[in-house]
Design a protein around this motif. Structure first.
Motif, PDB file in Angstrom:
ATOM      1  N   GLU A 186      14.654  15.794  -2.594  1.00 36.61           N
ATOM      2  CA  GLU A 186      14.283  17.104  -2.041  1.00 36.61           C
ATOM      3  C   GLU A 186      12.772  17.228  -1.902  1.00 36.61           C
ATOM      4  OE1 GLU A 186      16.118  20.388  -4.136  1.00 36.61           O
ATOM      5  OE2 GLU A 186      17.912  19.182  -4.486  1.00 36.61           O
ATOM      6  N   PHE A 187      12.047  16.810  -2.930  1.00 38.12           N
ATOM      7  CA  PHE A 187      10.587  16.901  -2.858  1.00 38.12           C
ATOM      8  C   PHE A 187      10.041  15.978  -1.780  1.00 38.12           C
ATOM      9  CE2 PHE A 187       6.297  15.605  -4.068  1.00 38.12           C
ATOM     10  CZ  PHE A 187       5.679  16.835  -4.207  1.00 38.12           C
ATOM     11  N   SER A 188      10.542  14.759  -1.732  1.00 38.92           N
ATOM     12  CA  SER A 188      10.095  13.786  -0.734  1.00 38.92           C
ATOM     13  C   SER A 188      10.311  14.322   0.681  1.00 38.92           C
ATOM     14  CB  SER A 188      10.855  12.472  -0.935  1.00 38.92           C
ATOM     15  OG  SER A 188      10.648  11.590   0.138  1.00 38.92           O
ATOM     16  N   ASP A 189      11.471  14.897   0.938  1.00 38.36           N
ATOM     17  CA  ASP A 189      11.770  15.410   2.274  1.00 38.36           C
ATOM     18  C   ASP A 189      10.929  16.637   2.606  1.00 38.36           C
ATOM     19  OD1 ASP A 189      13.592  13.398   2.699  1.00 38.36           O
ATOM     20  OD2 ASP A 189      15.356  14.617   2.255  1.00 38.36           O
ATOM     21  N   TRP A 190      10.649  17.479   1.611  1.00 40.90           N
ATOM     22  CA  TRP A 190       9.794  18.656   1.841  1.00 40.90           C
ATOM     23  C   TRP A 190       8.393  18.200   2.253  1.00 40.90           C
ATOM     24  CZ3 TRP A 190       5.181  20.522  -0.007  1.00 40.90           C
ATOM     25  CH2 TRP A 190       4.884  21.858   0.288  1.00 40.90           C
ATOM     26  N   VAL A 191       7.833  17.220   1.536  1.00 41.62           N
ATOM     27  CA  VAL A 191       6.507  16.705   1.883  1.00 41.62           C
ATOM     28  C   VAL A 191       6.515  16.146   3.307  1.00 41.62           C
ATOM     29  CG1 VAL A 191       4.814  14.894   1.368  1.00 41.62           C
ATOM     30  CG2 VAL A 191       5.790  16.250  -0.494  1.00 41.62           C
ATOM     31  N   ALA A 192       7.548  15.390   3.646  1.00 37.37           N
ATOM     32  CA  ALA A 192       7.631  14.805   4.984  1.00 37.37           C
ATOM     33  C   ALA A 192       7.666  15.885   6.059  1.00 37.37           C
ATOM     34  CB  ALA A 192       8.871  13.922   5.085  1.00 37.37           C
ATOM     35  N   ALA A 193       8.435  16.945   5.821  1.00 37.45           N
ATOM     36  CA  ALA A 193       8.540  18.021   6.813  1.00 37.45           C
ATOM     37  C   ALA A 193       7.203  18.730   6.998  1.00 37.45           C
ATOM     38  CB  ALA A 193       9.619  19.009   6.390  1.00 37.45           C
ATOM     39  N   ARG A 194       6.488  18.949   5.906  1.00 28.26           N
ATOM     40  CA  ARG A 194       5.193  19.633   6.009  1.00 28.26           C
ATOM     41  C   ARG A 194       4.165  18.746   6.723  1.00 28.26           C
ATOM     42  NH1 ARG A 194       8.571  22.108   4.139  1.00 28.26           N
ATOM     43  NH2 ARG A 194       8.724  22.592   6.332  1.00 28.26           N
ATOM     44  N   ILE A 195       4.193  17.458   6.454  1.00 27.37           N
ATOM     45  CA  ILE A 195       3.260  16.548   7.133  1.00 27.37           C
ATOM     46  C   ILE A 195       3.550  16.520   8.622  1.00 27.37           C
ATOM     47  CG2 ILE A 195       2.623  14.119   7.406  1.00 27.37           C
ATOM     48  CD1 ILE A 195       2.848  13.800   4.399  1.00 27.37           C
ATOM     49  N   THR A 196       4.814  16.413   8.990  1.00 29.99           N
ATOM     50  CA  THR A 196       5.191  16.367  10.406  1.00 29.99           C
ATOM     51  C   THR A 196       4.784  17.637  11.131  1.00 29.99           C
ATOM     52  OG1 THR A 196       7.050  14.898   9.932  1.00 29.99           O
ATOM     53  CG2 THR A 196       7.128  16.136  12.006  1.00 29.99           C
ATOM     54  N   ALA A 197       4.916  18.779  10.446  1.00 33.14           N
ATOM     55  CA  ALA A 197       4.562  20.071  11.047  1.00 33.14           C
ATOM     56  C   ALA A 197       3.066  20.355  10.988  1.00 33.14           C
ATOM     57  CB  ALA A 197       5.332  21.190  10.336  1.00 33.14           C
ATOM     58  N   GLY A 198       2.304  19.503  10.341  1.00 39.23           N
ATOM     59  CA  GLY A 198       0.864  19.723  10.224  1.00 39.23           C
ATOM     60  C   GLY A 198       0.506  20.886   9.325  1.00 39.23           C
ATOM     61  N   GLU A 199       1.344  21.178   8.358  1.00 37.04           N
ATOM     62  CA  GLU A 199       1.147  22.348   7.491  1.00 37.04           C
ATOM     63  C   GLU A 199       0.344  21.949   6.249  1.00 37.04           C
ATOM     64  OE1 GLU A 199       5.037  23.923   6.786  1.00 37.04           O
ATOM     65  OE2 GLU A 199       5.349  24.434   8.897  1.00 37.04           O
ATOM     66  N   ARG A 200      -0.935  21.744   6.475  1.00 35.38           N
ATOM     67  CA  ARG A 200      -1.799  21.280   5.390  1.00 35.38           C
ATOM     68  C   ARG A 200      -1.921  22.308   4.269  1.00 35.38           C
ATOM     69  NH1 ARG A 200      -6.971  17.687   7.084  1.00 35.38           N
ATOM     70  NH2 ARG A 200      -5.874  16.022   8.162  1.00 35.38           N
ATOM     71  N   HIS A 201      -1.980  23.576   4.622  1.00 34.06           N
ATOM     72  CA  HIS A 201      -2.137  24.600   3.585  1.00 34.06           C
ATOM     73  C   HIS A 201      -0.944  24.605   2.642  1.00 34.06           C
ATOM     74  CE1 HIS A 201      -5.863  26.250   5.065  1.00 34.06           C
ATOM     75  NE2 HIS A 201      -5.363  26.376   6.287  1.00 34.06           N
ATOM     76  N   ALA A 202       0.241  24.393   3.183  1.00 36.09           N
ATOM     77  CA  ALA A 202       1.428  24.312   2.326  1.00 36.09           C
ATOM     78  C   ALA A 202       1.350  23.080   1.437  1.00 36.09           C
ATOM     79  CB  ALA A 202       2.694  24.279   3.173  1.00 36.09           C
ATOM     80  N   LEU A 203       0.911  21.953   1.982  1.00 38.29           N
ATOM     81  CA  LEU A 203       0.798  20.741   1.180  1.00 38.29           C
ATOM     82  C   LEU A 203      -0.211  20.911   0.051  1.00 38.29           C
ATOM     83  CD1 LEU A 203       0.869  18.196   4.118  1.00 38.29           C
ATOM     84  CD2 LEU A 203       2.538  18.260   2.250  1.00 38.29           C
ATOM     85  N   LEU A 204      -1.322  21.563   0.349  1.00 43.45           N
ATOM     86  CA  LEU A 204      -2.328  21.786  -0.691  1.00 43.45           C
ATOM     87  C   LEU A 204      -1.789  22.661  -1.823  1.00 43.45           C
ATOM     88  CD1 LEU A 204      -5.459  22.376   1.575  1.00 43.45           C
ATOM     89  CD2 LEU A 204      -5.039  20.392   0.106  1.00 43.45           C
ATOM     90  N   ASP A 205      -0.819  23.498  -1.507  1.00 46.36           N
ATOM     91  CA  ASP A 205      -0.217  24.403  -2.488  1.00 46.36           C
ATOM     92  C   ASP A 205       1.176  23.924  -2.894  1.00 46.36           C
ATOM     93  OD1 ASP A 205      -0.180  26.615  -4.139  1.00 46.36           O
ATOM     94  OD2 ASP A 205       0.406  28.029  -2.570  1.00 46.36           O
ATOM     95  N   TYR A 206       1.373  22.610  -2.877  1.00 43.33           N
ATOM     96  CA  TYR A 206       2.721  22.053  -3.083  1.00 43.33           C
ATOM     97  C   TYR A 206       3.299  22.411  -4.446  1.00 43.33           C
ATOM     98  CZ  TYR A 206       1.099  18.461  -6.339  1.00 43.33           C
ATOM     99  OH  TYR A 206       0.590  17.815  -7.438  1.00 43.33           O
ATOM    100  N   ARG A 207       2.457  22.564  -5.452  1.00 44.72           N
ATOM    101  CA  ARG A 207       2.993  22.829  -6.792  1.00 44.72           C
ATOM    102  C   ARG A 207       3.723  24.166  -6.845  1.00 44.72           C
ATOM    103  NH1 ARG A 207       1.247  18.972 -10.082  1.00 44.72           N
ATOM    104  NH2 ARG A 207       1.776  19.982 -12.042  1.00 44.72           N
TER     105      ARG A 207
END
Length: 269
Positions: A186-207
């Motif tokens: 689940e975590f791996s797929d969430w990271v992949a979806a955010r990277i594909t969408a270019g959602e850097r702010h979400a990635l920075l706040d991944y915790r």
């Protein structure tokens, strides 16, 4: 000169070299198909310091910075030459970006660097050096670090970021055929979806935002290399190589930022 690729690998456990599996086969294939770099800058989760340090070692030692693995693993060596000429260039780039940096003339290659390099470039004939991470700093700092390094891509340097998409020992089953652990997937797929969408702010706040965000990384140093790669690959969408799951809980995602991949996407669209 075309932009050289940026490569992020989840390096897994050191014994991957003894049991390469699909991940090892992928690394070997990438080493054969990617443009040959003039030098490699490795950014590994296993070198941390309070401020950035780049190695200028002419002949970096292979560091066996682990314990409890089969004796055959301690016989492995990656005897690539160092890239001491790259260290001043890295220092200039980071200093120009307002990031403090030191040079170390003795540091060898930790297993986060030499384990993937051993399969990517088994001939060990490409000069390589390392840049340290800052475990006490957060994702945004490492994104800045990657952005500062981006000009190296125009100079024939492969930026190899080596960490882990998931890194919680409590998620692991030490059975070789353990099925993927649900939260790791689940975590791996969430990271992949955010990277594909270019959602850097979400990635920075991944915790806070990702499913199992803080559990996937009880400490953050193994995800920091991903942010370095994201920074160096700015304005490009990477290709994700769907992972296998080693010991159930280690998601072995690989991401490649590559101009050829961008051009292929444009042709498809």
């Amino acid at each position: 000169m075309p932009l050289h690729p940026v490569l992020f690998v989840s390096h897994g456990a050191p014994d991957l070299l003894l049991h390469p599996g699909r991940t090892g086969a992928l690394w070997a294939e990438l080493g054969q198909t990617l443009p040959r770099p003039r030098a490699i800058l490795a950014v590994s989760a296993h070198w941390g310091s309070s401020r950035p340090v780049v190695s200028a070692t002419p002949k970096p030692e292979t560091l066996h910075d682990f314990s409890g693995f089969p004796a055959a693993l301690y016989q492995q060596r990656h005897e690539a030459p160092g890239a001491p000429d790259l260290a001043p260039r890295v220092q200039d780039l980071l200093s120009s970006a307002g990031l403090p940096i030191d040079i170390d003339h003795r540091r060898g290659l930790d297993h986060g660097a030499w384990v993937p390099l051993q399969l990517l470039y088994p001939a060990a004939d490409i000069p390589v050096t390392q840049l340290s991470l800052q475990p006490a700093a957060g994702p945004e700092w490492h994104l800045r670090l990657g952005e500062a390094l981006a000009p190296l891509r125009q100079e024939g340097v492969l930026i190899l970021a080596s960490g882990a998409i998931t890194h919680n020992f409590g998620w692991l089953s030490w059975s070789a055929d353990a099925p993927p652990y649900g939260p790791a997937r689940e975590f791996s797929d969430w990271v992949a979806a955010r990277i594909t969408a270019g959602e850097r702010h979400a990635l920075l706040d991944y915790r806070r935002l990702a499913p199992h965000g803080s559990s996937a990384h009880p400490t953050e140093e193994h995800l920091h290399p991903l942010f370095v790669a994201l920074g160096a690959g700015k304005n490009q969408t990477p290709r994700r190589y769907t992972p296998e799951f080693i010991y159930g809980g280690l998601a072995m995602d690989v991401y490649l930022w590559d101009t050829a991949h961008d051009e292929a996407n444009q042709q498809v669209s």
